[in-house]
Write a protein that holds these residues in place. Sequence first.
Motif, PDB file in Angstrom:
ATOM      1  N   MET A   1       5.772   8.891   3.671  1.00  0.00           N
ATOM      2  CA  MET A   1       6.192   7.516   3.380  1.00  0.00           C
ATOM      3  C   MET A   1       6.579   7.413   1.900  1.00  0.00           C
ATOM      4  SD  MET A   1       5.494   5.848   6.258  1.00  0.00           S
ATOM      5  CE  MET A   1       5.217   4.133   5.927  1.00  0.00           C
ATOM      6  N   ILE A   2       7.556   6.559   1.632  1.00  0.00           N
ATOM      7  CA  ILE A   2       7.985   6.345   0.250  1.00  0.00           C
ATOM      8  C   ILE A   2       7.785   4.876  -0.112  1.00  0.00           C
ATOM      9  CG2 ILE A   2      10.024   6.166  -1.235  1.00  0.00           C
ATOM     10  CD1 ILE A   2      11.157   8.585   0.121  1.00  0.00           C
ATOM     11  N   VAL A   3       7.149   4.657  -1.247  1.00  0.00           N
ATOM     12  CA  VAL A   3       7.006   3.292  -1.757  1.00  0.00           C
ATOM     13  C   VAL A   3       7.995   3.146  -2.912  1.00  0.00           C
ATOM     14  CG1 VAL A   3       5.429   1.578  -2.730  1.00  0.00           C
ATOM     15  CG2 VAL A   3       4.555   3.316  -1.127  1.00  0.00           C
ATOM     16  N   ASN A   4       9.044   2.376  -2.690  1.00  0.00           N
ATOM     17  CA  ASN A   4      10.028   2.135  -3.751  1.00  0.00           C
ATOM     18  C   ASN A   4       9.543   0.964  -4.590  1.00  0.00           C
ATOM     19  OD1 ASN A   4      12.175   4.029  -3.141  1.00  0.00           O
ATOM     20  ND2 ASN A   4      12.487   2.842  -1.254  1.00  0.00           N
ATOM     21  N   MET A   5       9.270   1.227  -5.854  1.00  0.00           N
ATOM     22  CA  MET A   5       8.834   0.152  -6.747  1.00  0.00           C
ATOM     23  C   MET A   5      10.074  -0.643  -7.177  1.00  0.00           C
ATOM     24  SD  MET A   5       5.608   0.842  -6.716  1.00  0.00           S
ATOM     25  CE  MET A   5       5.051  -0.479  -7.788  1.00  0.00           C
ATOM     26  N   SER A   6       9.873  -1.889  -7.511  1.00  0.00           N
ATOM     27  CA  SER A   6      11.024  -2.687  -7.967  1.00  0.00           C
ATOM     28  C   SER A   6      11.368  -2.270  -9.402  1.00  0.00           C
ATOM     29  CB  SER A   6      10.707  -4.181  -7.891  1.00  0.00           C
ATOM     30  OG  SER A   6      10.035  -4.574  -9.055  1.00  0.00           O
ATOM     31  N   GLU A   7      12.580  -2.590  -9.820  1.00  0.00           N
ATOM     32  CA  GLU A   7      13.017  -2.192 -11.177  1.00  0.00           C
ATOM     33  C   GLU A   7      12.115  -2.772 -12.255  1.00  0.00           C
ATOM     34  OE1 GLU A   7      17.229  -2.912 -11.903  1.00  0.00           O
ATOM     35  OE2 GLU A   7      17.598  -2.251  -9.838  1.00  0.00           O
ATOM     36  N   ARG A   8      11.505  -3.920 -11.957  1.00  0.00           N
ATOM     37  CA  ARG A   8      10.669  -4.591 -12.968  1.00  0.00           C
ATOM     38  C   ARG A   8       9.175  -4.269 -12.822  1.00  0.00           C
ATOM     39  NH1 ARG A   8      14.266  -7.539 -10.891  1.00  0.00           N
ATOM     40  NH2 ARG A   8      12.824  -8.399  -9.367  1.00  0.00           N
ATOM     41  N   ALA A   9       8.827  -3.314 -11.939  1.00  0.00           N
ATOM     42  CA  ALA A   9       7.397  -3.022 -11.719  1.00  0.00           C
ATOM     43  C   ALA A   9       6.723  -2.570 -13.017  1.00  0.00           C
ATOM     44  CB  ALA A   9       7.259  -1.925 -10.666  1.00  0.00           C
ATOM     45  N   THR A  10       5.518  -3.059 -13.231  1.00  0.00           N
ATOM     46  CA  THR A  10       4.797  -2.683 -14.459  1.00  0.00           C
ATOM     47  C   THR A  10       4.008  -1.392 -14.210  1.00  0.00           C
ATOM     48  OG1 THR A  10       2.805  -3.873 -13.817  1.00  0.00           O
ATOM     49  CG2 THR A  10       4.479  -5.138 -15.053  1.00  0.00           C
ATOM     50  N   GLU A  11       3.553  -0.770 -15.291  1.00  0.00           N
ATOM     51  CA  GLU A  11       2.753   0.451 -15.222  1.00  0.00           C
ATOM     52  C   GLU A  11       1.474   0.188 -14.411  1.00  0.00           C
ATOM     53  OE1 GLU A  11       2.968   4.193 -15.747  1.00  0.00           O
ATOM     54  OE2 GLU A  11       4.645   2.882 -16.262  1.00  0.00           O
ATOM     55  N   HIS A  12       0.914  -1.009 -14.611  1.00  0.00           N
ATOM     56  CA  HIS A  12      -0.305  -1.389 -13.915  1.00  0.00           C
ATOM     57  C   HIS A  12      -0.053  -1.437 -12.389  1.00  0.00           C
ATOM     58  CE1 HIS A  12      -4.159  -3.350 -13.336  1.00  0.00           C
ATOM     59  NE2 HIS A  12      -3.544  -4.227 -12.546  1.00  0.00           N
ATOM     60  N   GLU A  13       1.084  -2.016 -12.001  1.00  0.00           N
ATOM     61  CA  GLU A  13       1.419  -2.114 -10.567  1.00  0.00           C
ATOM     62  C   GLU A  13       1.663  -0.728  -9.968  1.00  0.00           C
ATOM     63  OE1 GLU A  13       3.419  -6.598 -10.787  1.00  0.00           O
ATOM     64  OE2 GLU A  13       4.686  -4.838 -11.080  1.00  0.00           O
ATOM     65  N   ILE A  14       2.306   0.149 -10.736  1.00  0.00           N
ATOM     66  CA  ILE A  14       2.560   1.520 -10.246  1.00  0.00           C
ATOM     67  C   ILE A  14       1.226   2.247 -10.058  1.00  0.00           C
ATOM     68  CG2 ILE A  14       3.599   3.770 -10.851  1.00  0.00           C
ATOM     69  CD1 ILE A  14       5.793   2.130 -12.384  1.00  0.00           C
ATOM     70  N   ASN A  15       0.332   2.105 -11.030  1.00  0.00           N
ATOM     71  CA  ASN A  15      -0.981   2.762 -10.927  1.00  0.00           C
ATOM     72  C   ASN A  15      -1.791   2.241  -9.752  1.00  0.00           C
ATOM     73  OD1 ASN A  15      -0.600   4.503 -13.030  1.00  0.00           O
ATOM     74  ND2 ASN A  15      -1.370   3.066 -14.567  1.00  0.00           N
ATOM     75  N   HIS A  16      -1.652   0.969  -9.473  1.00  0.00           N
ATOM     76  CA  HIS A  16      -2.358   0.387  -8.335  1.00  0.00           C
ATOM     77  C   HIS A  16      -1.877   1.030  -7.024  1.00  0.00           C
ATOM     78  CE1 HIS A  16      -4.242  -2.502  -5.694  1.00  0.00           C
ATOM     79  NE2 HIS A  16      -3.061  -2.750  -5.142  1.00  0.00           N
ATOM     80  N   VAL A  17      -0.565   1.191  -6.899  1.00  0.00           N
ATOM     81  CA  VAL A  17       0.000   1.808  -5.684  1.00  0.00           C
ATOM     82  C   VAL A  17      -0.485   3.257  -5.559  1.00  0.00           C
ATOM     83  CG1 VAL A  17       2.184   2.631  -4.669  1.00  0.00           C
ATOM     84  CG2 VAL A  17       1.992   0.269  -5.493  1.00  0.00           C
ATOM     85  N   ILE A  18      -0.494   3.978  -6.674  1.00  0.00           N
ATOM     86  CA  ILE A  18      -0.965   5.374  -6.666  1.00  0.00           C
ATOM     87  C   ILE A  18      -2.413   5.428  -6.153  1.00  0.00           C
ATOM     88  CG2 ILE A  18      -1.585   7.324  -8.188  1.00  0.00           C
ATOM     89  CD1 ILE A  18       0.838   6.524  -9.948  1.00  0.00           C
ATOM     90  N   GLU A  19      -3.232   4.527  -6.653  1.00  0.00           N
ATOM     91  CA  GLU A  19      -4.639   4.472  -6.268  1.00  0.00           C
ATOM     92  C   GLU A  19      -4.802   4.165  -4.774  1.00  0.00           C
ATOM     93  OE1 GLU A  19      -8.200   5.310  -6.566  1.00  0.00           O
ATOM     94  OE2 GLU A  19      -6.805   5.696  -8.211  1.00  0.00           O
ATOM     95  N   ARG A  20      -4.003   3.206  -4.281  1.00  0.00           N
ATOM     96  CA  ARG A  20      -4.099   2.817  -2.863  1.00  0.00           C
ATOM     97  C   ARG A  20      -3.649   3.974  -1.956  1.00  0.00           C
ATOM     98  NH1 ARG A  20      -6.273   1.001  -0.369  1.00  0.00           N
ATOM     99  NH2 ARG A  20      -5.158  -0.359   1.083  1.00  0.00           N
ATOM    100  N   ILE A  21      -2.653   4.741  -2.421  1.00  0.00           N
ATOM    101  CA  ILE A  21      -2.182   5.893  -1.623  1.00  0.00           C
ATOM    102  C   ILE A  21      -3.310   6.918  -1.491  1.00  0.00           C
ATOM    103  CG2 ILE A  21      -0.609   7.903  -1.702  1.00  0.00           C
ATOM    104  CD1 ILE A  21       1.587   5.991  -2.717  1.00  0.00           C
ATOM    105  N   ARG A  22      -4.025   7.147  -2.589  1.00  0.00           N
ATOM    106  CA  ARG A  22      -5.180   8.073  -2.544  1.00  0.00           C
ATOM    107  C   ARG A  22      -6.240   7.566  -1.581  1.00  0.00           C
ATOM    108  NH1 ARG A  22      -5.051   8.892  -8.248  1.00  0.00           N
ATOM    109  NH2 ARG A  22      -3.836  10.785  -8.571  1.00  0.00           N
TER     110      ARG A  22
END
Length: 344
Positions: A1-22
């Motif tokens: 599965m691929i999670v495409n972040m929006s162009e305006r996604a913050t570092e915090h939001e990206i890290n949250h997605v990484i954590e949820r994937i784990r």
Amino acid sequence: MIVNMSERATEHEINHVIERIREAGYQPHVTRGTERTIVAAVGSGRRHEIEALQAAPGVDNVVAIAQPFKLVSRQLKPERSIVNVGGVAIGGENIVVIAGPCSVESREQMLNTAWAVKEAGATMLRGGAYKPRTSPYDFQGLGLEALKILSEVRKATGLPVVTEVMSTEDVEAICEQADMLQVGARNMQNFALLRRLATVAKPVLLKRGPSATVKEWLLAAEYLLSGGNHQVVLCERGIKTFETEMRNTIDLAAVALARDLSHLPVIADPSHGTGKPGLIAAVSRAAVAVGADGLIIEVHPCPERALSDGAQSLDFAGFGRVMRALGEPLRQTASKPAKVQAAS
Ligand code: PEP
Ligand code: MN
């Protein structure tokens, strides 16, 4: 599965997605593109938890990766990859020509060949130290002695060297002396070898098996990337068909297809792909025209005396003619389709 972040996604939001994937049992793989970040969930886990990330802040959309190979796919990494081999960039603007004999036979043979192919425009040197031969009675390679010769010739000429690794036992010694490790066609699905090479800090040249589909070839590359080695170059070297006039049938459409499906650089081997020195110039030009990032060509100071693959090897004059036939103008036009393709 691929999670495409929006162009305006913050570092915090990206890290949250990484954590949820784990947490969902997958391995997260982050690709930071020029415009947006893609986070892939690779492996097997609880799929519905990834689908639900559609609702997480900073997420644009969640899509399935259509192909069984994930990390090698362009869906995950649309930009083309460049693999750096001892200072030579494979997959960039320039077509990289790797030349040299099938087997390392002596110091003199390697030094003469290296200077001759460098003079003609090659930027990397090849030479087998461990040879996969159909018959156990044929020359099997000089092993460690050949590795020392390759290393010495690399120092003398500045040409990075690629040599084949057939066994996990030899990986360490080859890594010490060579710039790139070749997985030969017969070993494309040697999974123990692929797993070991996934852990080394050297680039790998992965040849397509003589009867492998493009999907199987890319899945073999997936072993390397998923184990941590992203420095992979694919090589089309001909497949088995009903044709008997040529040693193998070089599948140039597969070069274009592999570059379409994957971000990894793809080179072509017209020597093993045809078995005929007289076809190498034409097939090299065709390979470049379909988008190949480079070529690997067998060259020997005296093909009739070669200990392996003499019948398909070019002498120095023949290699010079092939390089002139490739020419600068073709190189320039050839890089254009690759760029257009990468941007689409
Ligand atoms: C070689 O590069 O000499 C060789 C043995 O190649 P392949 O694995 O493609 O047959
Ligand atoms: Mn060979």
